[in-house]
Design an enzyme around this catalytic site. Sequence first.
Site, mmCIF file in Angstrom:
data_model
loop_
_atom_site.group_PDB
_atom_site.id
_atom_site.type_symbol
_atom_site.label_atom_id
_atom_site.label_comp_id
_atom_site.label_asym_id
_atom_site.label_seq_id
_atom_site.Cartn_x
_atom_site.Cartn_y
_atom_site.Cartn_z
ATOM 1 N N GLY C 131 -14.248 -2.334 19.984
ATOM 2 C CA GLY C 131 -13.030 -1.842 20.615
ATOM 3 C C GLY C 131 -12.748 -0.400 20.215
ATOM 4 O O GLY C 131 -13.276 0.106 19.225
ATOM 5 N N CYS C 132 -11.897 0.229 20.995
ATOM 6 C CA CYS C 132 -11.650 1.661 20.763
ATOM 7 C C CYS C 132 -10.850 1.899 19.490
ATOM 8 O O CYS C 132 -11.245 2.702 18.640
ATOM 9 C CB CYS C 132 -10.975 2.286 21.981
ATOM 10 S SG CYS C 132 -9.494 1.447 22.554
ATOM 11 N N PHE C 133 -9.721 1.198 19.332
ATOM 12 C CA PHE C 133 -8.976 1.318 18.077
ATOM 13 C C PHE C 133 -9.877 0.917 16.901
ATOM 14 O O PHE C 133 -9.881 1.552 15.845
ATOM 15 C CB PHE C 133 -7.756 0.389 18.083
ATOM 16 C CG PHE C 133 -6.519 0.981 18.677
ATOM 17 C CD1 PHE C 133 -6.055 2.225 18.298
ATOM 18 C CD2 PHE C 133 -5.762 0.255 19.611
ATOM 19 C CE1 PHE C 133 -4.877 2.751 18.839
ATOM 20 C CE2 PHE C 133 -4.591 0.775 20.150
ATOM 21 C CZ PHE C 133 -4.152 2.026 19.764
ATOM 22 N N ALA C 134 -10.619 -0.174 17.103
ATOM 23 C CA ALA C 134 -11.463 -0.689 16.031
ATOM 24 C C ALA C 134 -12.469 0.359 15.581
ATOM 25 O O ALA C 134 -12.746 0.510 14.382
ATOM 26 C CB ALA C 134 -12.170 -1.955 16.498
ATOM 27 N N GLY C 136 -12.248 3.742 15.848
ATOM 28 C CA GLY C 136 -11.593 4.849 15.148
ATOM 29 C C GLY C 136 -11.145 4.470 13.745
ATOM 30 O O GLY C 136 -11.282 5.257 12.796
#
EC number: 1.2.1.38
Lengths: 322, 322, 322, 322
Positions: C131-134, C136
Amino acid sequence: MIKVGIIGGAGYTAGELIRILLNHPQAELTFVQSGSNGGNLLSDVHTDLLGDTDIKFVAEADFSLIDVAFFCMGHGKSKEFLQKNTIPENVKIIDLSHDFRLKREGNEFVYGLPELNRELIRKSNRIANPGCFATGIQLAVLPLAAAGLIKDELHVNAITGSTGAGQAPSQTSHFSWRNNNVSVYKAFEHQHLGEIGQSFKQLQPNFNFDINFIPVRGNHTRGIFASVYTKFDGSLEEAVKLYQDYYASHPFVFVSQTNPDLKQVVNTNKAIVYLEKHGNKLMILSVTDNLLKGASGQAVQNMNLIFGLEETLGLNLKAVAF
Amino acid sequence: MIKVGIIGGAGYTAGELIRILLNHPQAELTFVQSGSNGGNLLSDVHTDLLGDTDIKFVAEADFSLIDVAFFCMGHGKSKEFLQKNTIPENVKIIDLSHDFRLKREGNEFVYGLPELNRELIRKSNRIANPGCFATGIQLAVLPLAAAGLIKDELHVNAITGSTGAGQAPSQTSHFSWRNNNVSVYKAFEHQHLGEIGQSFKQLQPNFNFDINFIPVRGNHTRGIFASVYTKFDGSLEEAVKLYQDYYASHPFVFVSQTNPDLKQVVNTNKAIVYLEKHGNKLMILSVTDNLLKGASGQAVQNMNLIFGLEETLGLNLKAVAF
Amino acid sequence: MIKVGIIGGAGYTAGELIRILLNHPQAELTFVQSGSNGGNLLSDVHTDLLGDTDIKFVAEADFSLIDVAFFCMGHGKSKEFLQKNTIPENVKIIDLSHDFRLKREGNEFVYGLPELNRELIRKSNRIANPGCFATGIQLAVLPLAAAGLIKDELHVNAITGSTGAGQAPSQTSHFSWRNNNVSVYKAFEHQHLGEIGQSFKQLQPNFNFDINFIPVRGNHTRGIFASVYTKFDGSLEEAVKLYQDYYASHPFVFVSQTNPDLKQVVNTNKAIVYLEKHGNKLMILSVTDNLLKGASGQAVQNMNLIFGLEETLGLNLKAVAF
Amino acid sequence: MIKVGIIGGAGYTAGELIRILLNHPQAELTFVQSGSNGGNLLSDVHTDLLGDTDIKFVAEADFSLIDVAFFCMGHGKSKEFLQKNTIPENVKIIDLSHDFRLKREGNEFVYGLPELNRELIRKSNRIANPGCFATGIQLAVLPLAAAGLIKDELHVNAITGSTGAGQAPSQTSHFSWRNNNVSVYKAFEHQHLGEIGQSFKQLQPNFNFDINFIPVRGNHTRGIFASVYTKFDGSLEEAVKLYQDYYASHPFVFVSQTNPDLKQVVNTNKAIVYLEKHGNKLMILSVTDNLLKGASGQAVQNMNLIFGLEETLGLNLKAVAF
């Protein structure tokens, strides 16, 4: 490999040149000159380059090392620089300022709009890279001019992003002011009108009409959205065919069948034009990225042409899209 | 009518004060001083005032004409000004700089956060108006401190608009840079931490915990969105009741039952706080307009209190909403 | 040439994959499937592709034609698709949904974060793209976890652009609402916490601390700005060295010596991390483009690894910079 | 106190009406009707109203309770509503849709542009509130038309904010699309051309020229920036005098001596016009807030006129300025 030097390397257009050239398969960034940044990393100034290059700015340019120089010094300074410095004949110059765009006696620079002057550019050592508004507006009108079909005055409105004004801070570049704001400047008197009219006359010698141009400051960073309309007797189909034929051999300009938006071209070297006919008026919309097709991308396109490379080399850039 | 003078009238907070005071039913703008703008119209600088007033800036303030002076000169300059000038005792001063916010011997200014010090403010002649971040963060925590319930360190993140940095141009206020951008500055060390901690200690003398504060530059113009969390033993319901009770008598602070967004308060003097409980942590969100509740709106709120007016007078401002 | 198919081709992540793959020197876009767009041009949906490709969407995927499939169908739908369809063993699958990110019995997908699992990815046929948040957040913490140095809870705030929520319209994706606005959602409970914790445990088996994560909706389109802090006993220099060593062999992650901003990485596959020490806390900032390093760029990076190509192939993307 | 009802209370223009009327000294919000929101708090929908009012939507309007009704139901629906419902004669109606703007037999509504029809409005019971583009463009041209000085076609470009399109989600209202984007729609064919031409003919019966109007979607939320130019024989001074004289008695329209920007009027009911002469062309810039002077503010201005109140009552709104 083409050895490239950039003169005036700290500004927006230089930054874009560096971004493109670092990935260009036939170019090598030999030096980037900046009087105020000598010894600093490129990535100290163009911070997105972190990890992409360890090159440092040089304070002085050594023209004996390069094949081509991009001049990014700002308007008025290229002329001054050439008066003070002797550049070897074999070093090509691509100047991004407005200093040499207008034909005058003794001005050996070719106006570097490939969609107008491709063959001349290929044979030239000195290129005056067009202005950003000038590029967007000319691409909207060149096919008409080439067919001798500008028959009345032109009505032009073009909205530009903040990067068009460069990085020097000013009231109108302040985020608190510009965010969500719109304004007009230099209406009917923008300095790009000269080069625009010159190109129209080159294609259509009897061109002698007003170009009513209202430049608008938009609240975006990149891109020019231009609308142009003028009287046109033919049908929409005839106009579309005219444009398609004109741009068929030009790899960066596309005639869209659907109403475009600016972000279709942002962060690319492409231009999209689109036509509608209303009553006796033909309207042309044109979208370009002011820093790429309107500046540094076009400069590299010119470099490709001068050195006999594929025109698109290094310029298949991923659109930002959002 | 209260006769008002503004010292340092060209900046953002002065502009907001003028906008509010021109419509305030009990205040009269006697003069707006600006050293660099003497003789110019207010609307030459604050151009949205065109048509609202014909007042001109004065270069020199005459304190004998006014009942209250708002100091909008910038940090460090209020102190300097008071050293060089004698202000009549009966003229109230509301200082928007940080010069007098911290208690020190000889500092007679009352910290002007009405939700903390309303009664003191009513009796005071000298008000140190709180900082914008400080206001948003304190409003998120005051009820806990008042109940002695801060039991562990506080974790604070607050995103501010560009107007928080004033109108002086800088790299980080350039539209081309800030648009669509995010960055952090002065993490854990922001200058507002002093006044925040001072207030918490005032309410909860044993307060002695870290305030881990990360200030974020957002890509909007107005408003502060603050999130705070800390350990909390009670239930969400208990926390909500604590906050509702604390703010019941305060007309500008509202405890929302639904997750808020920043634009609910932009262009108003309101603050909205909202609570969630997750595990053993209580999270509080707080939204305020940095130029109003975080500066000029609060300054007028203080003026209203000092002069015995309704606290909300002149401050029922239409939200921009979009 | 690697023959590529995309399943679910009309969304944001598919669009980004197409933009990248059209310029990838070792990949060939064999088909792009979209149930609702079969027969339409890719450029009808991803309109910036005008002039870049004449490929049309297919309504049905033919897996016998390809070497690798990217699944861009949305969360929950990949699992469903695999239940209903049999994919030949030799076709690699890179799934961009969250369906297979968590280890469970029978889940043969490798978690596709190259900075965590590069060697596993190289040998795998099935990749669950993070995932994107994951992405970063993990990039901000992996070196600590690898050294077993997470000793306390983590405090995380991450601001995401609107593209993180996909193209389905919603109240919070409406321009009138989101422009100049800030809000928080799913605080402490975001669905990416599972995969984040799983990775930390993989590197530091005794990891058992709260991850206090506040996700923020920013008013930009692309990019995640994450801040993380936690207790850390060592010096800043030790921490920086830890990070530099960890990322030395990873071509997309850079440890910056200066405070970063989001646009340094927007429209690139890069991640920049930056460290500060304050008291006993280590703060790490991490900036990534949610659609590239946080989704489609990372998916191509995984493809490169699986097929034994240079990890960066086709991923030297020009930053948008402004 | 004037008792006010709003029909169709969930949309943008209703929200603005409520924001204004809650602070209007002579109006009382008797009910706000919304079929889909009956029983909900106003602040559930217009969330910035939290703390400002506890009023709930009603599902059904009771016209016997009110003196004036604002119709905010959307285009086409006002007509339908009046066919199905009988409104008592004494209840004034101010309709914000386009249903009754064009004169037709049996249409008893007066076109509610106070700068055109103030005296008629004062005596009317039925007001058709003008469109937002129509307001901005007419204010730029009315003085010319009143003097019979439109002598040639008009060239109009107007950039609108996203709120002009209402709150229904669409591709062009998606933040990911609209942020930093520009586009054109309904060029030369916008539905407001009818009412614009009708007003020009009212003042200058021989008006019979093309209005070449290009509407532009800007990437801001509020406000219309219109530019108009046409042939004009007189001097700039003559034109400015014409405009100053025309607007001397109109409290919301100001002739600026300096080049305006949009945010001078955002969140106010003001309009600013500005003139330049270039060659034989007169250019007029006009800035307005599409939701206020272009919709709900003007509607309240009309209410004030109908009820014999000061025209500006309740409409001295604080500009957002930033």
